[in-house]
Scaffold this motif. Structure first.
Motif: not given
Length: 233
Positions: A85-87, A89-90, A94-95, A146
């Motif tokens: 579940d990383i982002f 689009s980032l 940024e993550n 993260r």
């Protein structure tokens, strides 16, 4: 540190956990083992407030755990889901910045961007790459990094080796071992028997939503009957 007492939970009308009880102690690694569908991931999602607690109790440091995921995270539990579940689009940077900005210095923790990049140098090489440009192993590194930036007191990981190449599995194992030696409390759900038992201090085996075996890694490695019955090893 974290205690589940006769917990019942599931998905809608489908009950998965049937009076499950277990305890994770501070400064130790608890491995939760079991076949697919045994209730391992459901246990983690219930802890995090992602699934309803139908009955029973969950306590963190002796206090009833909050039922909203953001409150559970705020109280010091970080969760690395099986899906990572990383982002996408980032970028990697940024993550990481999202977690660092939100949880910087929380609880006296000293996890910083520099420190997680020291733990996972590959991420430092990929800082400007988007989430969709990362390999599965790099995504797992990012998900763990993260979570560490949340400066957790308890790190929960669901199937951290799922779908990874053997060389990456060894790398993830070595990094989690570093965290263990540093005193970070962890719960690890894992299908890889060798990975889990070499990392853990304590082991709980789950079947049909209940803990059916509990002990130390040496105990489960030596109990071939339990392995065959509950794990299919």
């Amino acid at each position: 540190m974290l205690e589940l007492n006769t917990v019942e939970s599931g998905y809608g009308e489908t009950q998965v956990l049937h009076g499950l009880s277990l305890k994770a102690q501070a400064g130790r690694v608890l491995a939760i083992l079991g076949r697919n569908g045994a209730g391992k991931s459901t246990t983690l999602k219930t802890i995090m407030g992602l699934l309803p607690l139908k009955s029973g109790a969950i306590a963190f440091d002796g206090k009833p755990i909050e039922r909203q995921p953001f409150r559970v995270a705020h109280d010091g539990i970080a969760y690395v889901p099986e899906t990572r579940d990383i982002f996408p689009s980032l970028t990697v940077r940024e993550n990481l910045e999202i977690a660092e900005a939100r949880f910087r210095g929380r609880g006296g923790g000293d996890w910083t961007m520099a420190r997680v990049l020291d733990l996972f140098p590959r991420l430092g090489e990929r800082l400007d790459n988007g989430g969709t440009q990362l390999s599965g192993g790099e995504q797992q590194m990012l998900a763990i990094a993260r979570a560490l930036l949340m400066n957790p007191r308890l790190l929960i990981l669901d199937e951290p080796t799922e779908g990874l190449a053997p060389i990456i599995v060894r790398l993830i194992h070595d990094k989690l071992q570093e965290l263990r030696q540093g005193g970070l409390s962890m719960i690890v759900v894992e299908q890889n028997f060798g990975f889990a038992t070499s990392l853990a201090d304590d082991v709980a085996v789950v079947s049909r939503g209940q803990v059916v075996w509990a002990g130390d890694p040496a105990g489960i490695r030596g109990d071939t009957q339990a392995q065959a019955r509950w794990l299919g090893v």
